[in-house]
Design an enzyme around this catalytic site. Structure first.
Site, PDB file in Angstrom:
ATOM      1  CE1 TYR A 144      -5.888 -10.008   6.144  1.00  0.00           C
ATOM      2  CE2 TYR A 144      -4.426 -10.678   4.165  1.00  0.00           C
ATOM      3  CZ  TYR A 144      -4.993  -9.518   4.868  1.00  0.00           C
ATOM      4  OH  TYR A 144      -4.767  -8.337   4.441  1.00  0.00           O
ATOM      5  NE  ARG A 151      -8.704  -4.598   5.818  1.00  0.00           N
ATOM      6  CZ  ARG A 151      -7.523  -4.707   6.148  1.00  0.00           C
ATOM      7  NH1 ARG A 151      -7.272  -3.523   7.360  1.00  0.00           N
ATOM      8  NH2 ARG A 151      -7.221  -5.470   5.349  1.00  0.00           N
ATOM      9  CE1 TYR A 204      -0.128  -6.965  -1.498  1.00  0.00           C
ATOM     10  CE2 TYR A 204      -0.853  -7.946  -0.435  1.00  0.00           C
ATOM     11  CZ  TYR A 204       0.198  -7.223  -0.139  1.00  0.00           C
ATOM     12  OH  TYR A 204       0.842  -6.999   0.867  1.00  0.00           O
ATOM     13  NE  ARG A 217       1.928  -2.323   0.366  1.00  0.00           N
ATOM     14  CZ  ARG A 217       2.140  -3.564   1.417  1.00  0.00           C
ATOM     15  NH1 ARG A 217       2.466  -4.294   2.496  1.00  0.00           N
ATOM     16  NH2 ARG A 217       1.632  -4.268  -0.232  1.00  0.00           N
ATOM     17  CD  GLU A 324       1.645  -8.311   9.252  1.00  0.00           C
ATOM     18  OE1 GLU A 324       1.928  -9.520   8.289  1.00  0.00           O
ATOM     19  OE2 GLU A 324       1.486  -7.644   9.916  1.00  0.00           O
TER      20      GLU A 324
HETATM   21  C1  3EB Z   1       1.742  -7.591   3.864  1.00  0.00           C
HETATM   22  O1  3EB Z   1       1.860  -6.403   3.418  1.00  0.00           O
HETATM   23  C2  3EB Z   1       1.220  -8.237   4.805  1.00  0.00           C
HETATM   24  O2  3EB Z   1      -4.503  -6.345   6.058  1.00  0.00           O
HETATM   25  O3  3EB Z   1      -4.365  -4.837   7.455  1.00  0.00           O
HETATM   26  C3  3EB Z   1       0.269  -6.077   6.404  1.00  0.00           C
HETATM   27  C4  3EB Z   1      -0.130  -4.864   7.728  1.00  0.00           C
HETATM   28  C5  3EB Z   1      -0.610  -6.858   6.469  1.00  0.00           C
HETATM   29  C6  3EB Z   1      -1.784  -5.385   7.261  1.00  0.00           C
HETATM   30  C7  3EB Z   1      -3.731  -5.716   6.870  1.00  0.00           C
HETATM   31  C8  3EB Z   1      -1.584  -6.820   6.394  1.00  0.00           C
HETATM   32  C9  3EB Z   1      -2.742  -6.392   6.638  1.00  0.00           C
HETATM   33  O4  3EB Z   1       0.682  -7.816   2.866  1.00  0.00           O
HETATM   34  C10 3EB Z   1       0.431  -8.387   5.758  1.00  0.00           C
END
Ligand code: 3EB
Length: 336
Positions: A144, A151, A204, A217, A324
């Site tokens: 990932y 990306r 992050y 989000r 998820e």
């Molecule tokens: C998170 O909140 C959970 O890498 O495109 C959620 C939605 C998550 C999209 C992405 C990853 C992605 O981090 C993981």
């Protein structure tokens, strides 16, 4: 251009095919798709579903025209474009520094961005990313995290920026197969939304990988007379940390608290009637099929029923995340 989301069991046997922008087929084993429109095939087992596959389409109120370029099967209607591409990692020669998945991810997004430039539909609205063995480590880095590097590199290479106005998305692990990406793009910019309970994913800290994930989000998308809300894959994360490890019910409730918080953010800007938690279409990904009954019961208690939910067994992008949830809704709005 108006876009309508239709899914099994309410899908007509023969939708007017010139008007289907694209769609998705969920389920495992895979059914060969005979659709004339681009279909994202999600090779993940359906849970608690009477059918052996689940089909979804985006139906337009005007004609669609098809294209195939950059290895992307796409279709366009007015100022909207839906595309699907699959890239086999075996076609990329990775190095110790840049493994094949990272290169494939970067190339996939490059191709998308080139197509969007050519079609003059610059805005990526929603992206669905599926990759094999998402939690597996190679070259000292979880896959990932490799995907996130590729990306983000492509976003930066195309001067798109990797924070703020980035698309809604999900990134989900399936057992095997190529990197598989579907996307919706358009002429107008979406409104990207964040969750006040969570650190933006694009911020992050590096403990979650050398590059942050590039997604928002949620996104509010505007079409004439219509507003679509896409809530990205959402998990049991508060701040930037996973909450309730080893507790799938706790994770489910925390995830829905996050979905509700994103919904509140959307409702502060929404131009139509407020969005309601119990009136969204959901996809629920469970790491362990055995958690299905308890998660379904937890969601049924929160939502009243589970008829607008599809459950799939798939891997989540952090080892400690057990589920998820992503969601979507469309509302009519006044034109003008
Ligand atoms: C998170 O909140 C959970 O890498 O495109 C959620 C939605 C998550 C999209 C992405 C990853 C992605 O981090 C993981």
């Amino acid at each position: 251009m108006n876009l309508q989301f239709l899914a099994d069991p309410d899908l007509p046997d023969l939708p007017e095919k010139g008007r289907v922008l694209g769609g998705a087929h969920l389920g495992w084993p895979r059914h060969a798709s005979t659709s004339t429109w681009p279909v994202q095939t999600v090779d993940a087992p359906l849970l608690g579903c009477a059918r052996d596959r689940h089909r979804e389409i985006w139906l337009c109120d005007g004609p669609c025209h098809a294209g195939n370029s950059e290895g992307i099967r796409w279709q366009r209607a007015g100022d909207l474009l839906y595309g699907v591409l699959e890239l086999d990692e075996a076609d990329f020669t990775g190095t110790d520094d840049s493994p094949a998945l990272q290169l494939a991810s970067q190339e996939a997004y490059r191709r998308i961005f080139r197509l969007l430039e050519r079609e003059q539909l610059p805005h990526l609205l929603r992206v669905w990313n599926y990759l094999a063995a998402i939690n597996q480590e190679s070259n000292g880095l979880e896959r990932y995290r490799q995907f996130n590097i590729g990306r983000q590199d492509a976003f930066l290479e195309f001067q798109r920026g990797a924070t703020g106005n980035v698309p809604a998305a999900c990134a989900i692990g399936i057992a095997s197969g190529p990197l598989n990406i579907a996307f919706l793009a358009g002429k107008g910019a979406p409104i990207a939304l964040e969750n006040p309970r969570q650190v933006s994913a694009y911020h992050y800290p590096a403990t979650y990988g050398p590059r942050s994930p590039t997604f928002s989000r949620a996104a509010l998308v505007y079409l004439p007379g219509q507003e679509i809300l896409f809530i990205s894959g959402t998990a049991s994360i508060v701040g930037h940390q996973t909450i309730h490890p080893d507790d799938v019910v706790g994770q489910c409730r925390e995830t829905m608290a996050n979905v509700a918080a994103v919904l509140d953010a959307a409702n502060r800007l929404a131009r139509g009637d407020p969005y309601r938690l119990d009136a969204l279409s959901y996809r629920v990904y469970l790491r362990s099929a055995g958690d299905y009954s308890v998660v379904r019961a937890t969601l049924a208690a929160l939502l009243g029923d589970t008829k607008n939910l599809v459950f799939l067994q798939a891997d989540i992008c952090r080892q400690d995340l057990l589920l998820e949830i992503e969601a979507m809704a469309s509302h009519a709005v006044e034109i003008g």
